[in-house]
Write a protein that holds these residues in place. Structure first.
Motif, short mmCIF file in Angstrom:
data_model
loop_
_atom_site.label_atom_id
_atom_site.label_comp_id
_atom_site.label_asym_id
_atom_site.label_seq_id
_atom_site.Cartn_x
_atom_site.Cartn_y
_atom_site.Cartn_z
N TRP A 175 -96.59 9.84 65.91
CA TRP A 175 -95.81 10.92 65.29
C TRP A 175 -94.47 10.42 64.76
O TRP A 175 -93.83 11.12 63.97
N HIS A 176 -94.05 9.24 65.19
CA HIS A 176 -92.78 8.70 64.68
C HIS A 176 -92.93 8.13 63.26
O HIS A 176 -91.93 7.81 62.63
N ASP A 177 -94.16 7.99 62.78
CA ASP A 177 -94.39 7.51 61.41
C ASP A 177 -95.54 8.32 60.83
O ASP A 177 -96.64 7.82 60.61
N LEU A 178 -95.28 9.60 60.57
CA LEU A 178 -96.33 10.50 60.11
C LEU A 178 -96.90 10.05 58.77
O LEU A 178 -98.12 10.04 58.57
N ASN A 215 -87.58 15.75 68.49
CA ASN A 215 -88.88 15.21 68.88
C ASN A 215 -89.95 16.29 68.89
O ASN A 215 -91.11 16.03 68.55
N VAL A 216 -89.57 17.50 69.28
CA VAL A 216 -90.52 18.62 69.25
C VAL A 216 -90.97 18.88 67.82
O VAL A 216 -92.16 19.05 67.54
N GLU A 217 -90.01 18.93 66.90
CA GLU A 217 -90.33 19.19 65.51
C GLU A 217 -91.20 18.08 64.93
O GLU A 217 -92.18 18.33 64.21
N THR A 218 -90.86 16.82 65.24
CA THR A 218 -91.65 15.69 64.74
C THR A 218 -93.07 15.74 65.28
O THR A 218 -94.05 15.55 64.54
N PHE A 219 -93.21 15.99 66.58
CA PHE A 219 -94.54 16.04 67.20
C PHE A 219 -95.34 17.20 66.62
O PHE A 219 -96.54 17.04 66.34
N SER A 220 -94.71 18.34 66.43
CA SER A 220 -95.42 19.51 65.92
C SER A 220 -95.96 19.26 64.51
O SER A 220 -97.10 19.61 64.20
N THR A 221 -95.14 18.64 63.66
CA THR A 221 -95.58 18.33 62.30
C THR A 221 -96.75 17.35 62.32
O THR A 221 -97.74 17.50 61.59
N TRP A 222 -96.65 16.33 63.16
CA TRP A 222 -97.73 15.34 63.30
C TRP A 222 -99.01 16.01 63.80
O TRP A 222 -100.11 15.74 63.30
#
Length: 489
Positions: A175-178, A215-222
């Motif tokens: 998720w850190h590199d969607l 991190n929540v937003e990044t994980f959710s988008t991924w």
């Protein structure tokens, strides 16, 4: 401030719906615990801001002086800048036979290579990558602009030419590199391969308050754009697989209907250092006749360290003479907890914190501890319970589904977030000899990786396809849906 800003920018349905619809026991209790810890963290941040404001006036003159000094040096030649060499190209990276194109398991370790720390996910990725190379089952890879490159000894090598039948194993924190993750998935699919997600947990969706808002937003988008598009998902525990299914079905998530879903437990090789390699501090703790209880894991909200510390304070006030040892690096959203530990009147006497313990220290502490305490409110697996079992160490664990799955009847459980319940278990452990029980079996990483790779190759997923699961859940009430999720195809 960050927590409230995130709430203002995030749909209430996602923040509240995730928690209320998640198939997790004690959701209301856990969310109350999260809210309490967030309030403490906000108070700690406010105190820090006030301190910074007081310091601002005192340091202004120093900053101005430093600025003038930098201006005075502007005409001086700058020191040479070190530039790292480009990653080496070419060469034979294979020390062992690897699978042929069309049958390879390509283990993504992009984020793990870039990380400057090692947590649970990085440990899993490194071991899977090592076992894939040692057994010839696959090839570790890193992503660069969506292309896959072979990886050896932490360095990028040749670009991998994909073939039909190859399987891209997304075990890392992708998720850190969607963008790179999505491009790689599309590239694999176009070449006739398949994308397999190794799921650790979906706790940023279920309990967003446990994590940093970004991190929540990044994980959710991924999750919404990559995870649910995978061809297969294999979780690190049955509980994590059920959480994924429950969340996706309850929230109407558009999951790839052909996705196959299963689970496979990780291994638990404990470092082989001898007792002689332990530090003086660890040896001193173990040399005392006073029993000590051990907790292992990063200092982060979900680990429940405030609950455990409350429980030990209760035990100490009632006359219990026992010590509490924490082994875990600093994490996030725990400033208040760190201050509480370091300023505690028992710190250094009956309370200890190893934030940089090596493998020898950890093994030594496991070997001499009286009990393991696992107070987590949420976990993807529960590796410390398995590691403790390797040393014959009984566990006291919070009553969450994954700990029941991992610990079985060998662990003693207490009510989630209930420090009084945990304190009672601590007192019982100090006065009672544990009844003989069969501790959880520890599997080596070779065994665990072999099973995981076999499930992926043979498409042996316990829950079958998502479409089959969804068909079994439509029109059911909550109890029927829970029974559906417990069924194994």
């Amino acid at each position: 401030m960050l927590a409230w800003d995130f709430c203002a920018r995030t749909p209430i349905r996602r923040l509240v719906g995730a928690a209320t619809k998640a198939p997790v026991m004690n959701a209301r209790t856990i969310n109350s615990y999260i809210a309490c810890q967030l309030h403490k963290e906000i108070g700690e941040l406010e105190a820090s801001v006030a301190g910074l404001q007081r310091e601002r006036d005192n340091c202004l003159s120093r900053r101005l002086a430093a600025f003038k000094e930098r201006l005075a040096r502007r005409g001086r030649p700058a020191p040479p800048v070190r530039r790292d060499a480009a990653p080496p190209q070419g060469g034979d990276i294979r020390k062992h036979r690897v699978a042929q194109p069309g049958e390879r398991l390509l283990i993504d370790m992009t984020n793990t290579i870039a990380c400057d720390f090692v947590s649970g996910i990085q440990r899993v990725v490194r071991r899977l990558a090592a076992e894939s190379t040692a057994t010839g089952a696959g090839l570790p890879v890193v992503l660069e602009d969506g292309e896959l490159y072979a990886c050896a000894e932490g360095k990028r090598r040749d670009r991998v030419e994909l073939a039909a039948g190859d399987k891209f194993i997304m075990a890392d924190a992708s998720w850190h590199d969607l963008r790179g993750c999505r491009k790689a998935m599309e590239h694999v699919s176009r070449r006739g391969g398949s994308n397999v997600l190794v799921l650790h947990d979906i706790h940023p969706l279920l309990y967003p308050g446990l994590f940093h808002p970004e991190n929540v937003e990044t994980f959710s988008t991924w999750f919404d754009s990559a995870a649910i598009a995978s061809d297969a998902l294999i979780a690190v525990s049955r509980s994590s697989a059920e959480e994924f299914l429950g969340y996706a079905i309850a929230n109407g998530t558009s999951v790839n209907p052909e996705m196959r879903i299963g689970w496979s437990h990780p291994g638990a090789d404990v470092d082989a250092e001898t007792e002689a390699g332990a530090s003086f501090e660890a040896a001193a703790i173990c040399a005392s006749a006073t029993p000590f209880f051990l907790s292992v894991g990063t200092l982060e909200p979900k680990k429940g360290y405030p609950i455990a510390l409350d429980a030990f304070e209760r035990a100490w006030s009632s006359g219990v003479d026992a010590r509490y040892v924490i082994v875990g690096r600093r994490g996030w959203n725990t400033r208040a907890l760190e201050r509480r530990i370091l300023s505690h009147p028992e710190f250094g006497r009956r309370l200890f914190w190893f934030d940089r313990a090596g493998g020898a220290d950890l093994a030594y502490l496991y070997r001499h501890a009286h009990r393991l305490v696992a107070a987590s409110v949420a976990e993807g697996f529960g590796l410390p319970l398995i590691e403790a079992a390797h040393f014959g160490l009984p566990s006291i664990a919070s009553d969450i589904p994954v700990f029941r799955e991992v610990g079985g009847d060998a662990a003693v459980y207490f009510d989630v977030t209930d420090s009084a319940s945990l304190s009672m278990r601590i007192r019982e452990a100090c006065v009672r000899r544990p009844a003989p029980v069969a501790l959880p079996r520890r599997r080596s990483w070779r065994e665990a990786a072999t099973e995981l790779f076999a499930r992926i190759r043979n498409e042996d997923y316990q829950f079958g396809s998502f479409a089959w699961r969804l068909a079994g859940s439509v029109g059911q009430d909550g109890a029927e849906r829970a029974r559906t999720l417990r069924a194994v195809s």
